[in-house]
Enzyme design. Structure first.
Site, short mmCIF file in Angstrom:
data_model
loop_
_atom_site.label_atom_id
_atom_site.label_comp_id
_atom_site.label_asym_id
_atom_site.label_seq_id
_atom_site.Cartn_x
_atom_site.Cartn_y
_atom_site.Cartn_z
CE LYS A 65 -53.32 -8.85 19.70
NZ LYS A 65 -54.92 -9.07 19.42
CD GLU A 111 -58.05 -2.15 22.58
OE1 GLU A 111 -56.75 -2.57 22.28
OE2 GLU A 111 -59.09 -2.70 21.63
CE LYS A 112 -65.63 4.28 23.32
NZ LYS A 112 -66.74 4.28 24.16
CB ILE A 148 -64.42 0.79 18.51
CG1 ILE A 148 -63.09 0.87 19.23
CG2 ILE A 148 -64.83 1.83 17.32
CD1 ILE A 148 -63.08 2.60 19.91
CE LYS A 174 -57.23 -9.05 9.45
NZ LYS A 174 -55.78 -8.73 9.68
NE ARG A 234 -49.07 -12.75 11.76
CZ ARG A 234 -50.15 -12.72 11.27
NH1 ARG A 234 -50.22 -12.65 9.91
NH2 ARG A 234 -51.38 -12.45 11.85
P1 ADP Z 1 -53.78 -12.03 8.97
O1 ADP Z 1 -53.97 -10.80 9.52
O2 ADP Z 1 -52.64 -12.47 8.10
O3 ADP Z 1 -55.14 -12.33 8.19
P2 ADP Z 1 -54.51 -13.97 10.67
O4 ADP Z 1 -55.18 -13.49 11.97
O5 ADP Z 1 -55.94 -14.52 9.69
O6 ADP Z 1 -53.81 -13.22 10.07
O7 ADP Z 1 -53.74 -15.32 10.74
C1 ADP Z 1 -52.74 -15.85 10.02
C2 ADP Z 1 -52.43 -17.34 10.45
O8 ADP Z 1 -51.69 -17.03 11.55
C3 ADP Z 1 -53.60 -18.00 10.67
O9 ADP Z 1 -53.26 -19.23 10.45
C4 ADP Z 1 -53.62 -17.89 12.24
O10 ADP Z 1 -54.30 -18.82 13.06
C5 ADP Z 1 -52.21 -17.76 12.72
N1 ADP Z 1 -52.11 -16.82 13.84
C6 ADP Z 1 -51.94 -15.47 13.90
N2 ADP Z 1 -51.68 -14.92 15.15
C7 ADP Z 1 -51.48 -16.13 15.96
C8 ADP Z 1 -51.32 -16.52 17.22
N3 ADP Z 1 -50.96 -15.52 17.99
N4 ADP Z 1 -51.05 -17.75 17.54
C9 ADP Z 1 -51.29 -18.80 16.79
N5 ADP Z 1 -51.76 -18.38 15.55
C10 ADP Z 1 -51.67 -17.25 14.96
P1 ADP Z 2 -55.88 -10.55 16.39
O1 ADP Z 2 -54.86 -10.62 17.11
O2 ADP Z 2 -56.92 -11.55 16.79
O3 ADP Z 2 -55.89 -10.26 14.85
P2 ADP Z 2 -57.04 -7.74 16.72
O4 ADP Z 2 -56.66 -6.77 17.94
O5 ADP Z 2 -56.39 -7.38 15.70
O6 ADP Z 2 -56.86 -9.08 17.25
O7 ADP Z 2 -58.63 -7.62 16.55
C1 ADP Z 2 -59.29 -8.46 15.68
C2 ADP Z 2 -60.68 -7.78 15.28
O8 ADP Z 2 -61.51 -7.89 16.66
C3 ADP Z 2 -60.77 -6.47 14.91
O9 ADP Z 2 -60.20 -6.40 13.22
C4 ADP Z 2 -62.07 -6.03 15.35
O10 ADP Z 2 -63.09 -6.51 14.16
C5 ADP Z 2 -62.27 -6.50 16.40
N1 ADP Z 2 -61.81 -5.76 17.40
C6 ADP Z 2 -60.59 -5.60 18.05
N2 ADP Z 2 -60.54 -4.68 19.15
C7 ADP Z 2 -61.66 -4.16 19.21
C8 ADP Z 2 -62.37 -2.96 19.92
N3 ADP Z 2 -61.55 -2.65 20.95
N4 ADP Z 2 -63.44 -2.97 19.59
C9 ADP Z 2 -64.27 -3.26 18.58
N5 ADP Z 2 -63.81 -4.32 17.88
C10 ADP Z 2 -62.56 -4.77 18.10
MG MG Z 3 -55.30 -8.44 14.03
#
Ligand code: ADP
Ligand code: ADP
Ligand code: MG
Length: 449
Positions: A116, A200-201, A203, A237, A292
């Site tokens: 990230k 991160e700020k 949001i 989600k 992916r």
């Molecule tokens: P999507 O954005 O496709 O909805 P999810 O965040 O729901 O992705 O993750 C999809 C699958 O991948 C889930 O089974 C989640 O537990 C797994 N997953 C995603 N990122 C990671 C990670 N960094 N380490 C372990 N499992 C992950």
């Molecule tokens: P992951 O790798 O677990 O999917 P993300 O960075 O995509 O993590 O963030 C997952 C969720 O967390 C976002 O969809 C949002 O709801 C929340 N989130 C992430 N970053 C921020 C932020 N800077 N401020 C507010 N909400 C955040």
């Molecule tokens: Mg994400």
């Protein structure tokens, strides 16, 4: 084209990939753990190989054994699905070193965008707006405090290698920041094998809007529009839709162009998703790239009438993408519900066991991606996702009505699922209006948060 593909995954996504391969005339080899022995989706593959016991680290994460299985089975490519090894650059490298194509981006592009903090710096260079945050990973307390005071609390600590809604932490007060960082570093090391974190700020009340992209090896990159994934619980989600009900045409155009610029800057190939937050004023900020295929990819497939898994396979085999941006013409509205084996009445606790009664919905504009059936055992060891219901209708209102009808039809017993909760979300006035933000679930359903 490949002759035989090994699928390094399980459950619904394994079946999704098997189906795409068969339509392309490619043979399939599935791997499975002891825990998944006898699963019905394995019968659909041409061959299934047991690679270990139930714990993921002893089976679905055993990269050497998976590659050896591919060699023994004569597979010329591996599809990783999502989760498990899908975002593991070392695995992609090992596959290719063994002359087996990894169906995904290059290890290099994965390293650049999968981390990230690195992705943020690439986004910045590509002039893609990022959430205000620290430059690179946190190294000293002074810099950290200075940044937090500058952007103001709350701030978010994020693990650079985090994913799946884990590795994030909100800090609301200055006095708590440095301790929280130390804890976050420890946790991240344990969970993701890296203690790198950044700030991160936070949001306030954002929407989550992401852009699906796919690129081939001939510099052809297209986006398939956006998905709105604002309905979340604990950063995970629950429902996804396309188009987003909350952005205007101008923002949509800029978001999609930003996503393409970012992946281009990293020399990215294959399918990927660029995730953004959109604030209340309509300003958007890049958060991360998923290098992916994602759980919610069918939403984009339905509106664009484009099979992302087949495209991923073709591109990996060095074939051209076969479409240009001008040919991408999204139609109607698609909505997806994730049906998880969790009990919403008890804080969404995982609920495994035997499904004795299974009646999926069907009908006009309905797609169910699932590996479940009657007398199918849901293992407590893995992701709780049992099925995805995707509907495609001319308008958002019709999608909502259709999804309500589908969830009314869908019977899964006695395993508890998220269906009752999803029904309540679909009936909520704010969701129907399309005016929610990521705090919706927490606010509208405080008992369930
Ligand atoms: P999507 O954005 O496709 O909805 P999810 O965040 O729901 O992705 O993750 C999809 C699958 O991948 C889930 O089974 C989640 O537990 C797994 N997953 C995603 N990122 C990671 C990670 N960094 N380490 C372990 N499992 C992950
Ligand atoms: P992951 O790798 O677990 O999917 P993300 O960075 O995509 O993590 O963030 C997952 C969720 O967390 C976002 O969809 C949002 O709801 C929340 N989130 C992430 N970053 C921020 C932020 N800077 N401020 C507010 N909400 C955040
Ligand atoms: Mg994400």
């Amino acid at each position: 084209m490949f002759r035989r593909v090994l699928i390094a995954n399980r459950g619904e996504i394994a079946l999704r990939v098997i189906r795409a391969c068969r339509e392309l005339g490619i043979e399939t080899v599935c791997i499975y753990s002891d825990e998944d022995r006898g699963a019905a989706y394995l019968d659909v593959a041409d061959r299934a190989i047991c690679i270990g016991t139930g714990a993921p680290k002893d089976s679905y994460l055993k990269s050497e054994r998976i590659i050896a299985s591919a060699e023994i089975a004569g597979a010329d490519a591996i599809h990783p699905g999502y989760g498990f090894l899908a975002e593991n650059a070392a695995f992609a490298e090992k596959c290719r070193a063994s002359n087996i194509e990894f169906i995904g981006p290059t290890a290099e592009a994965m390293r650049l965008l999968g981390d990230k903090a690195t992705a943020r710096s690439i986004a910045k260079k590509a002039k893609v707006p990022i959430v205000p945050g620290t430059e690179g990973i946190l190294e000293n307390d002074d810099e950290t405090l200075k940044f937090a005071l500058k952007v103001g609390f709350p701030v978010m600590i994020k693990a650079s290698a985090g994913g799946g809604g884990r590795g994030m932490r909100i800090v609301r007060q200055k006095g708590e920041l440095l301790d929280a960082i130390k804890q976050a570093q420890q946790e991240s090391l344990g969970a993701f094998g890296s203690s790198d974190v950044y700030l991160e700020k936070f949001i306030e009340e954002p929407r989550h809007v992401e852009v699906q992209i796919i690129a081939d090896h001939n510099n052809n990159i297209v986006h398939l529009g956006e998905r709105d994934c604002t309905v979340q619980r604990r950063y995970q989600k629950l429902m996804e839709e396309s188009p987003s009900p909350s952005i205007d045409a101008k923002t949509r155009k800029e978001l999609c162009a930003s996503a393409v610029r970012l992946v281009k800057a990293a020399g990215y190939t294959s399918a990927g998703t660029v995730e953004f937050l959109v604030d209340k004023k309509g300003k958007y900020y890049f958060i991360e790239v998923n290098t992916r295929i994602q759980v919610e990819h069918p939403v984009s497939e339905m509106v664009t009438d484009f099979d992302l898994i087949k495209a991923q396979i073709r591109v990996a085999a060095n074939e051209p993408l076969g479409i240009t941006q001008r040919q991408v013409d999204p139609r109607g509205h698609a909505l997806e519900c994730r049906i998880n084996a969790e009990d919403p009445a008890h804080n969404f606790r995982p609920c495994a066991g035997m499904i004795e009664k299974y009646r999926p919905p069907g009908g006009f504009g309905v797609r169910v991606d699932s590996y479940a059936h009657e007398m199918c055992r849901i293992s407590p060891r893995y992701d709780s996702l049992i099925a995805k219901v995707i509907v495609h209708q001319p308008t958002r209102d019709e999608s909502i009505r259709c999804m309500q009808r589908c969830l009314h039809e869908f019977v899964i017993e006695p395993v508890k699922t998220t269906i009752p909760f999803l029904k309540r979300v679909l009936a909520h006035a704010d969701f129907v209006k399309g005016t929610i933000d990521t705090s919706f679930v927490e606010r509208a359903f405080p008992q369930e948060k």
